[in-house]
Write a protein that holds these residues in place. Structure first.
Motif, short mmCIF file in Angstrom:
data_model
loop_
_atom_site.label_atom_id
_atom_site.label_comp_id
_atom_site.label_asym_id
_atom_site.label_seq_id
_atom_site.Cartn_x
_atom_site.Cartn_y
_atom_site.Cartn_z
N ARG A 109 -35.66 -40.93 21.39
CA ARG A 109 -36.75 -40.69 20.42
C ARG A 109 -37.72 -41.86 20.47
O ARG A 109 -37.92 -42.60 19.50
CB ARG A 109 -36.19 -40.49 19.01
CG ARG A 109 -35.36 -39.22 18.91
CD ARG A 109 -35.36 -38.68 17.54
NE ARG A 109 -34.54 -39.48 16.63
CZ ARG A 109 -34.40 -39.24 15.35
NH1 ARG A 109 -35.05 -38.23 14.79
NH2 ARG A 109 -33.66 -40.00 14.61
N ARG A 112 -48.61 -44.78 20.44
CA ARG A 112 -47.32 -44.10 20.47
C ARG A 112 -47.50 -42.59 20.69
O ARG A 112 -47.16 -41.78 19.82
CB ARG A 112 -46.56 -44.33 19.16
CG ARG A 112 -46.18 -45.79 18.93
CD ARG A 112 -45.21 -45.93 17.78
NE ARG A 112 -45.80 -45.57 16.50
CZ ARG A 112 -45.10 -45.40 15.39
NH1 ARG A 112 -43.78 -45.52 15.41
NH2 ARG A 112 -45.71 -45.09 14.27
N PHE A 122 -44.39 -40.42 20.15
CA PHE A 122 -44.02 -40.38 18.74
C PHE A 122 -44.91 -39.38 18.00
O PHE A 122 -44.44 -38.53 17.23
CB PHE A 122 -44.17 -41.78 18.14
CG PHE A 122 -44.01 -41.85 16.66
CD1 PHE A 122 -42.75 -42.00 16.09
CD2 PHE A 122 -45.12 -41.75 15.80
CE1 PHE A 122 -42.61 -42.07 14.72
CE2 PHE A 122 -44.97 -41.81 14.43
CZ PHE A 122 -43.71 -41.97 13.88
N LEU A 128 -43.77 -35.98 16.10
CA LEU A 128 -44.05 -35.77 14.69
C LEU A 128 -44.76 -34.42 14.49
O LEU A 128 -44.43 -33.66 13.58
CB LEU A 128 -44.95 -36.91 14.19
CG LEU A 128 -44.68 -37.39 12.77
CD1 LEU A 128 -43.27 -37.94 12.69
CD2 LEU A 128 -45.70 -38.46 12.39
N PRO A 158 -42.20 -37.03 6.47
CA PRO A 158 -42.12 -38.42 6.92
C PRO A 158 -43.32 -39.20 6.42
O PRO A 158 -44.44 -38.71 6.43
CB PRO A 158 -42.12 -38.30 8.44
CG PRO A 158 -42.67 -36.95 8.75
CD PRO A 158 -42.45 -36.08 7.54
N SER A 180 -48.52 -42.38 11.98
CA SER A 180 -49.61 -43.20 12.50
C SER A 180 -50.78 -42.33 12.88
O SER A 180 -50.63 -41.31 13.49
CB SER A 180 -49.16 -43.99 13.72
OG SER A 180 -48.77 -43.10 14.73
#
Lengths: 563, 363
Positions: free
Chosen positions: A508, A535, A538, A542, A559, A563
């Motif tokens: 992850r 990222r 990431f 998400l 969450p 970002s």
């Protein structure tokens, strides 16, 4: 930026499928070249390790336990350092860089694939040349990895065999390899980034490879010229370095360290990069102060060029306050990195898989390597500890506690990407603790020996029972380190077929190499996620999770602070 | 995410805790050898300050790492993303400024120490200026006026540098071969002996005694055995010692002058021996105004020759035989023709290893 233009139709006669051997021999694929780098450098690590064990065995007794002939011992420590520095640490990071950097920036390959293959093949050529010294009558190089004149000019007792000439030629080959590789990395990163991958969205490992490559590009020509001058002095009656003939012995030291100090950063910066990749992944947080990291890395690189003479404090030929101050100044960007690494872990949700373990080992051990460097940076203290075992302790806390812990971290972190399978966590943890304990047993006592006054590079020492005991402890530690490579080799070999299968993104993680399958296809990516931050993987994950929640309906905890 | 996550912080803490304990235990004694010069006292003071500063930084940073590992480890089943903090400018400015401050303070302290340690006294305040020559592999301590003590790796005892206690001494360091370094652990000091440079340093030994030293810059095969001693004695004993140095290897030598001399050196050794007694040869006697045949045999392993000069090996004023006529041989035997010389004291030595020297007395 990517090449999407229509390609010419398939050639009428497709090449015959090649054997795996021929495939690796002729490949220009950055991934295969990267893997060859890893195999080769780790082999050099094992060779250097065996030499180190012979060195340690000799020192279990004050008068030398194994070799009565000091020359043999002098050759051992020279070849140990040569193998470790030039054929292991520098190239192994070039290997990881080769495999990972094009993936991290979303590129197809390195900018110059054939030069890339040449860079690799120069390495074994250099290795064979240097070690061919063992086949000459006088044995291999024997004046330490620094090969300071005047002992190496060929006019005095010692270092007069052809082993030293072969050493010079071999290191020149490695230098060319490193220089070509560095230019290749720079062009790759500057010209081949995927759309959206701006400089300030690049992963920290790639940033560190850039700074490393700049250091190589600027510093290697200086080392190369020093080595060529030394070769001329030895073989063609030159007088660059022999004062008896009008030369200057300290000139070589200046030239040598103008490369070799930045070379320390060439060895350690990629490990900084690796740690900056791993800590966020296993803390489940972004890197704290990304831009500060970039600036600190560039700062270390820049300062690295103004500190070379701190290796020469006792020569009486350098301006001590300047070099002392610049050296101490490096503590500032390094300190920033440490604080930011720790801040990355704070408020995270930390798990302790093997890559993380090695990185925590790196943090704690490199910390010692940084702090004991603070002592040597002060010229008055350096007067006491220079060229003693304290310095041997310092370089090993930096290069083993730092770089090698980073290298193992990189193996455990990227092995699933490279092979599609995990290394065994259980064996990995056993190996980590063996290495950690062995490392501290081997190198911590050297601080005490250095303070007590034991110089480095001596085949026998004063018959002091305390010195003998400390040396024996150190030798036990060294053999423990040696043994600890066995579970690693077993792990790598067994996991290749029997390891747990890894998905595209098994940790992850954050950076682009995790956006493609494990192992990646020849062309690296079937598709790239949008790159809108440092990222991208990431962000994509998400997104995917949010989409999934929308489909299953509301209820899942959102969450925080994406970002 | 993976079940092994919970147990590890404890083992991690144990391992790193051991390292911390090791450092703490060092606090009782900082590990440095006992300094014997005022310069070394200054270095020790600086070392102790850096030592405690280092301990504080080490324990602080390591503590923060361990705290983070224990406090922020993932609890089982907790799969919620933690707050995604990207940085904090104020904090980052502070922890840039903090190391910078430490660096500046350290620099000030280190610079003031350096000025004391490297302070060169006016020559009139010095009790002695001693020339130290590094040789492969040994030492020559030259007190001036041909008063030289020399010795090296193949001698049973390391050569001794005698200095008066409590008085300022200057050592002038020179080498005409490779780089060496003059290192006495209890001076907390070393300085390189660089061919083509004349390095020097001043010191004063405050505590009478004998202190070991050795070459600290790799200088070839017998580097490890290039040891010496520094003996600090009272001024009277020092003067007596200088008085006793004759600069004449023929004292007490009973042999008769001969026009056929023989000399040999054992395999792999850096010394001349007498052909009959196999004892170290320090004196050759020749008749005045007569050409001499000097037969030399080399046991092999080290290249040597024999030169005869007026003056000393390190400072010959006139060469009677020497390179290139007195050729260096790697092994076997050769004969050198020494020309007729007027009565007087000369020096014979090997030009590859000037430490292999003795008196050539013409009577």
């Amino acid at each position: 930026m990517t090449t999407t233009a229509a390609r010419p139709a398939a050639k009428p006669h497709a090449p015959q499928p090649r054997s795996a051997f021929m495939d690796y021999l002729t490949t220009t694929d950055h991934k295969k070249i990267g893997v060859m780098y890893l195999y080769f450098s780790f082999f050099a690590f094992l060779v250097g390790g065996v030499l180190a064990l012979l060195v340690r065995a000799q020192l279990t007794q004050a008068d030398g336990a194994v070799f009565s002939d000091a020359d043999t011992y002098n050759q051992l420590f020279t070849m140990h350092a040569t193998s470790m520095l030039f054929f292991f640490i520098i190239p192994i990071w070039a290997g990881f860089g080769n495999y990972i950097v094009p993936l991290q920036i979303g590129a197809l390959d390195m900018a110059f694939p054939r030069i890339n293959a040449l860079s690799f093949w120069l390495l074994p050529a250099g290795f064979i040349t240097v070690f061919a010294g063992y086949l000459t009558g006088g044995g291999p190089a024997e004046a330490g990895w620094t090969e300071y004149p005047t002992i190496t000019t060929g006019h005095y007792a010692g270092a007069n065999g052809h082993g030293t000439d072969l050493w010079i030629v071999g290191i020149l080959l490695v230098g060319i390899s490193s220089l070509l590789g560095a230019i290749n990395f720079l062009v790759t990163v500057f010209k081949m980034r995927a759309p959206g991958m701006t400089m300030f969205r690049m992963p920290m490992f790639t940033w560190n490879i850039i700074v490393t490559s700049m250091l190589s590009t600027l510093a290697l020509p200086v080392l190369t010229s020093a080595l060529i001058m030394l070769f001329i002095d030895r073989n063609y009656g030159g007088s660059f370095f022999d004062p008896a003939l009008g030369g200057n012995a300290v000139l070589y030291q200046n030239l040598f360290w103008f490369y070799s100090h930045p070379a320390v950063y060439i060895m350690i910066l990629p490990a900084f990069g690796l740690v900056s990749e791993v800590l966020p992944v296993f803390s489940r947080k972004p890197l704290f102060g990304y831009k500060a990291f970039v600036l600190a890395t560039a700062g270390i690189g820049a300062l690295g060029f103004s500190v070379w003479a701190h290796h020469m404090f006792t020569t009486g030929a350098v301006l001590l306050p300047f070099f002392s101050f610049m050296t101490a100044l490096i503590a500032v960007p390094t300190g920033v990195k440490f604080f930011n690494w720790i801040a990355t872990m704070f408020n995270g949700k930390i798990t302790f898989e093997t890559p993380m373990l090695w990185c925590l080992g790196f943090l704690s051990m490199f910390l010692i390597g940084g702090i004991n460097g603070m002592f040597s940076a002060q010229p008055p203290i350096d007067y006491a500890i220079h060229d003693t075992y304290w310095i041997v302790a310092h370089i090993h806390y930096v290069l083993f506690g730092g770089s090698v812990f980073g290298v193992y971290g990189a193996f455990y972190f990227w092995y699933p990407k490279i092979t599609g399978r995990f290394l065994s966590e259980k064996i990995g943890k056993i190996q980590f603790w063996m290495t950690f304990v062995g490392f501290n047993l081997a190198f911590f006592p050297m601080h005490i020996l250095g303070l007590a006054g034991m110089p480095r590079r001596i085949a026998s020492y004063a018959a002091d029972p305390q010195w003998e005991l400390l040396n024996q402890v150190s030798t036990v530690g060294a053999f423990l380190i040696g043994i600890s490579t066995l579970p690693f080799l077993y792990n790598v070999a067994v996991s290749l077929r029997g390891g747990k299968q890894a998905s595209a993104d098994p940790w992850r993680a954050n950076s682009l190499e995790w956006a493609t399958s494990s192992p990646p296809p020849v062309h690296n990516f079937d598709s790239l996620p949008p790159i809108r931050s440092e990222r991208p993987v990431f962000d994509a994950r998400l997104d995917r999770e949010a989409q999934a929640r929308l489909k299953t309906g509301p209820g899942g905890a959102a969450p925080a602070g994406a970002s | 995410m993976r079940p092994a996550g919970r147990r590890l912080p404890l083992t991690l803490r144990a391992g790193l805790g051991a390292a911390a304990a090791l450092l703490l235990s060092g606090c009782a004694r900082t590990g440095l050898v006992e300094p014997v010069t005022p310069q070394a006292d200054r270095i020790e003071s600086l070392y102790v300050i850096v030592y405690y500063l280092a301990a504080v930084i080490f324990l602080g940073v390591l503590g923060a790492i361990l705290y983070a590992c224990v406090k922020f480890r993932k609890k089982p089943g907790d799969d919620v993303l933690p707050p995604q903090t990207h940085g904090n400018t104020a904090a980052e400015v502070i922890w840039t400024a903090l190391p910078l401050l430490i660096v500046l303070i350290l620099f000030a302290m280190s610079y003031s120490t350096l000025r004391v340690v490297d302070d060169a006294k006016p020559v009139k305040d010095l009790a002695a200026v001693i020339n130290v020559r590094g040789i492969q592999w040994g030492w020559e301590f030259d007190y001036g006026n041909d008063k030289v003590v020399a010795g090296g790796a193949s001698d049973d005892e390391a050569p001794t540098l005698v200095v008066p206690v409590g008085q300022d001494i200057r050592l002038v360091l020179t080498s005409d071969n490779v780089i060496h370094a003059f290192y006495v652990p209890q001076f907390l000091f070393k300085r390189d002996i660089v061919p083509g440079r004349q390095n020097q340093f001043d010191f004063r030994v405050d505590i009478p005694g004998t202190y070991g030293g050795q070459c600290a810059e790799f200088c070839g095969t017998e580097h490890a055995k290039m040891t010496f001693q520094v003996k600090a004695v009272s001024r009277e004993k020092f003067d007596q010692f200088i008085e006793g140095l004759s600069g004449d290897g023929c004292q007490g030598d009973e042999s008769e002058p001969s026009a056929e001399l023989a000399l040999e050196s054992p395999a792999n050794q850096i010394r001349f021996i007498d052909v009959a007694s196999k004892e170290q040869e320090k004196c050759l006697k020749a008749p005045a105004d007569t050409p001499v045949k000097l037969t030399y045999s080399n046991g092999g392993g080290q290249p040597h020759n024999v030169a005869v000069v007026t003056g000393t090996a390190s400072n010959p004023t006139e060469t009677h035989i020497g390179l290139p006529d007195a050729a260096v041989i790697d092994s076997g035997s050769t004969t050198y023709d020494v020309p007729a010389l007027p009565a007087g004291q000369y020096t014979f030595f090997c030009q590859v290893h000037p430490i292999m020297a003795g008196t050539y007395l013409v009577q």
